[in-house]
Each structure stands twice: as structure tokens, then as C-alpha cells.
Design a protein around this motif. Structure first.
Motif, short mmCIF file in Angstrom:
data_model
loop_
_atom_site.label_atom_id
_atom_site.label_comp_id
_atom_site.label_asym_id
_atom_site.label_seq_id
_atom_site.Cartn_x
_atom_site.Cartn_y
_atom_site.Cartn_z
N GLU A 67 63.26 106.53 -0.26
CA GLU A 67 63.53 107.76 -1.00
C GLU A 67 64.42 108.70 -0.18
O GLU A 67 64.10 109.86 0.05
CB GLU A 67 62.23 108.44 -1.40
CG GLU A 67 61.36 107.60 -2.34
CD GLU A 67 60.14 108.34 -2.83
OE1 GLU A 67 59.89 109.47 -2.32
OE2 GLU A 67 59.43 107.82 -3.69
N LEU A 68 65.55 108.15 0.25
CA LEU A 68 66.52 108.91 1.03
C LEU A 68 67.78 109.10 0.21
O LEU A 68 67.96 108.52 -0.85
CB LEU A 68 66.86 108.17 2.33
CG LEU A 68 65.73 107.89 3.31
CD1 LEU A 68 66.27 107.11 4.50
CD2 LEU A 68 65.08 109.18 3.78
N ASP A 69 68.68 109.93 0.74
CA ASP A 69 70.00 110.13 0.17
C ASP A 69 71.02 109.89 1.27
O ASP A 69 70.81 110.31 2.42
CB ASP A 69 70.17 111.54 -0.39
CG ASP A 69 69.25 111.82 -1.56
OD1 ASP A 69 69.51 111.29 -2.64
OD2 ASP A 69 68.26 112.57 -1.37
N ILE A 70 72.10 109.23 0.94
CA ILE A 70 73.18 109.08 1.90
C ILE A 70 74.09 110.30 1.76
O ILE A 70 74.59 110.59 0.68
CB ILE A 70 73.94 107.76 1.69
CG1 ILE A 70 75.03 107.60 2.75
CG2 ILE A 70 74.51 107.63 0.29
CD1 ILE A 70 75.64 106.22 2.79
N CYS A 71 74.24 111.04 2.83
CA CYS A 71 74.91 112.34 2.79
C CYS A 71 75.83 112.46 4.00
O CYS A 71 75.87 111.57 4.86
CB CYS A 71 73.88 113.47 2.76
SG CYS A 71 72.59 113.35 4.01
N PRO A 72 76.60 113.53 4.11
CA PRO A 72 77.56 113.65 5.22
C PRO A 72 76.94 113.56 6.61
O PRO A 72 77.60 113.14 7.55
CB PRO A 72 78.20 115.03 4.99
CG PRO A 72 78.06 115.28 3.53
CD PRO A 72 76.76 114.63 3.14
N SER A 73 75.68 113.92 6.76
CA SER A 73 75.07 113.95 8.08
C SER A 73 74.55 112.58 8.53
O SER A 73 74.28 112.40 9.72
CB SER A 73 73.91 114.96 8.10
OG SER A 73 72.90 114.57 7.18
N ASN A 74 74.41 111.64 7.62
CA ASN A 74 73.78 110.38 8.01
C ASN A 74 74.55 109.14 7.56
O ASN A 74 74.13 108.01 7.84
CB ASN A 74 72.35 110.30 7.46
CG ASN A 74 72.29 110.22 5.94
OD1 ASN A 74 73.31 110.13 5.26
ND2 ASN A 74 71.09 110.28 5.40
#
Length: 339
Positions: free
Chosen positions: A202-209
Motif C-alpha cells: 500500500e505504497l505510492d511511487i512518488c518523487p522522493s522514492n
């Protein structure tokens, strides 16, 4: 055992794939006592979960569930088409080649041997849409680039607020694949693992990761798919400033978040391949087309004949081993001789 058994749904389900609790109540097994016939037991087919509920499961595990990246890209595709229609923007010169009676155009990409460059472009475009159309910014410290930098260069202060462009993602992935000599199939498996991670954890791929999430997926896919896997220390030669301990820790967390489920069925792999091709068509990323030559046609015919002969041999073995009522149709029998 109680008199009622029902399907349960966790209240903490993933918001990406919502469960339909109302329809799950229809699957509840009714064992109420009847006045005339006694206890009523449903047939096993009535107790099974309907197919439309099974489709809501993780797309990286089930071939009939739609991929997440393709659904996220449709918003931009619809907006682009609507804008072109309103502004009367013409498509311009048609660059796509079409087959005719005299010439047949085919590309060199198949589900078993995809084109490497085109596949990497499509996979990185899918990652781009994951980042751009994300629901939130859920992440873990192990994937945070500020806490675990991949280089000695200082991470910008706004690193978590600026979405990367498709070209930046493509250069990052292409560098890893070129240096490690990975295959196009590995790129497709990378995307499968990435979407499985986002759903399971239940994660999101975003600019920080996004860099560390993609790196972890590539690392795992290269070990599972390729016969000659790339060692973690080899990635440290590509990314000069990362340590082996950091790679080992990230790989361990990645596997734990996947619940050690690294299996990719052939049907799931094929689904991701064709959905990537659909993504390419929607975004004008055409696969390289070449006219069908006589030599290429002969090779395709030979491969087709080889597969056909192999299928016939397997059918003969199955027929010799056992006969079923379905296979009795068409079987020739010798005529009886009556004296």
C-alpha cells in the motif's frame, strides 16, 4: 463450526483496488433450516466468489485483472484527445506505416522476444504515469532518497515535490540496463514487481522514492529472470556511491514487502506486454516497423511449422495416455466385418 460462513474483507484494504463489500454479502452461505426438506446446503458453485470479484485482486498476480499503469494513463489520454478535438488540432503527417497488398510491415518485437529499447521506453512511461497520477505520497524510509541517497550529490530541498520527467526516468533505467546487460523481458518483470509492491505494501511511487523503488524492482527481476544474475556488488560499480550493505537491506525489505512472492505467471507476463503496447499506441510511441522480406517470412513460417508439429506431438501423447468423452469425436474406428 457455525451455521453461517461468509467472505470477509479487511477494513484496511488498498485504496487502489477497492473491495465491493455489498456484493460480497451475496456470496454468504445460507444454511437456514427449511420446514420441508431439512438443512439446505448450497452447491459448491454457488458458494464460490463470482468472477467479477476475483478481478479486483492484484493485477500482478491475476491475468484477468487490469494493470494499474494503463488505467492511470487513460486520464491523460482522454484529456489529450478532448483538447485536440476542441482546439481542432490535426494529427499532422501520418508517420505510422500501414501494410498493403504488396508490402507487409512488421516489428521485431514479440511477447517472447520484445524490443529492448521500445520496451524500456514503455516501462518508464508507465512509471511516469504512476508518479504523475498517484493518489497520495505513502512511502517507507528504506526507499527515501534523502535518507538513503544513491550519489554523493546533495539532494535538492524540493526533491519530494517535483515530479520527474519521462526522459529522466528513461535515462536512469536505460543506464542500469545497459551497464548490467539486462534483457527486455527483465524490464517487463520489473514493472510487475513494482505494481505488486505498490499493492501489497500500500505504497505510492512518488518523487522522493521512485529511484530506489525502481532500483529494487530491477535488482530483484534481474536475479529471478536472467540465468546469469547481476550481483549486488555489480550495481555498486554502476552506482559508484551506493554501498553493498544498503543494497542488501533494500533487497531484503523489498522481498518482505512482496511477501516473498516472486512468481510471475506466463499469462500475467503476456498481459503486461500487450498493455505496454497499448500504452505505446496511446502515446505515439511506435515500435520500429520493417517491410517483411522473403528471408524473414521463411523464418516465421519455419517457426510456425515447428510450433505446430510440437503441438501435434503433445496431442498424440495425451491421446495415447487417456481418452475422454470430449476427445472421442473425430477418432477414426475400423469398420466391423460381419460374417
Amino acid at each position: 463450526m457455525g451455521n453461517t460462513a461468509s467472505c470477509c474483507v479487511s477494513p484496511n484494504g488498498s485504496p487502489k483496488l477497492p473491495r465491493q463489500v455489498d456484493r460480497l454479502e451475496d456470496c454468504q452461505i445460507n444454511t437456514d433450516l427449511s420446514d420441508d426438506t431439512g438443512p439446505y446446503l448450497q452447491h459448491i458453485s454457488d458458494r464460490e466468489v463470482p468472477d467479477d470479484l476475483a478481478l479486483e485482486s492484484n493485477p500482478s498476480d491475476h491475468a484477468r485483472a487490469s494493470t494499474i499503469f494503463l488505467s492511470k494513463s487513460q486520464t491523460d489520454v482522454r484529456d489529450r484527445r478532448k483538447s485536440n478535438h476542441i482546439n481542432h488540432v490535426s494529427p499532422g503527417l501520418l508517420s505510422k506505416k500501414y501494410s498493403s497488398c504488396s508490402t507487409i510491415f512488421i516489428d521485431d518485437s514479440t511477447v517472447s522476444q520484445p524490443n529492448l529499447k521500445s520496451t524500456i521506453k514503455c516501462v518508464t512511461l508507465a512509471i511516469y504515469y504512476h508518479i504523475k497520477n498517484r493518489d497520495s505520497d505513502r512511502s517507507l524510509d528504506i526507499f527515501d532518497e534523502k535518507m538513503h541517497p544513491l550519489s554523493r550529490e546533495q539532494v535538492p530541498d524540493d526533491y519530494s515535490r517535483t515530479d520527474p520527467e519521462h526522459k529522466l526516468i528513461y535515462r536512469f533505467v536505460r543506464t542500469l540496463f545497459s551497464a548490467a546487460q539486462l534483457t527486455a523481458e527483465c524490464a517487463i518483470v520489473t514493472l510487475v514487481y513494482l505494481e505488486r509492491l505498490l499493492t501489497y505494501a500500500e505504497l505510492d511511487i512518488c518523487p522522493s522514492n521512485w529511484k530506489r523503488v525502481v532500483l529494487g524492482a530491477i535488482l530483484l527481476a534481474s536475479k529471478v529472470w536472467d540465468d546469469q544474475a547481476v550481483w549486488n556488488v555489480d550495481y555498486c560499480q554502476i552506482l559508484k556511491d551506493i554501498t553493498v550493505e544498503d543494497m542488501n537491506e533494500m533487497e531484503r525489505h523489498f522481498l518482505e514487502l512482496l511477501q516473498f512472492n516472486i512468481n510471475v505467471p506466463a499469462s500475467v507476463y503476456a498481459k503486461y506486454y500487450f498493455d505496454l503496447r497499448s500504452l505505446a499506441d496511446d502515446n505515439n510511441l511506435s515500435f520500429p516497423l520493417e517491410p517483411l522480406s522473403n528471408e524473414r517470412a521463411q523464418k516465421l513460417e519455419a517457426i510456425s511449422r515447428l510450433c505446430e508439429d510440437k503441438y501435434k506431438d503433445l496431442s498424440r501423447v495425451a491421446m495415447r495416455r487417456s481418452f475422454s468423452a470430449d476427445n472421442l469425436v473425430g477418432i477414426r474406428r475400423s469398420h466391423a466385418v460381419l460374417s
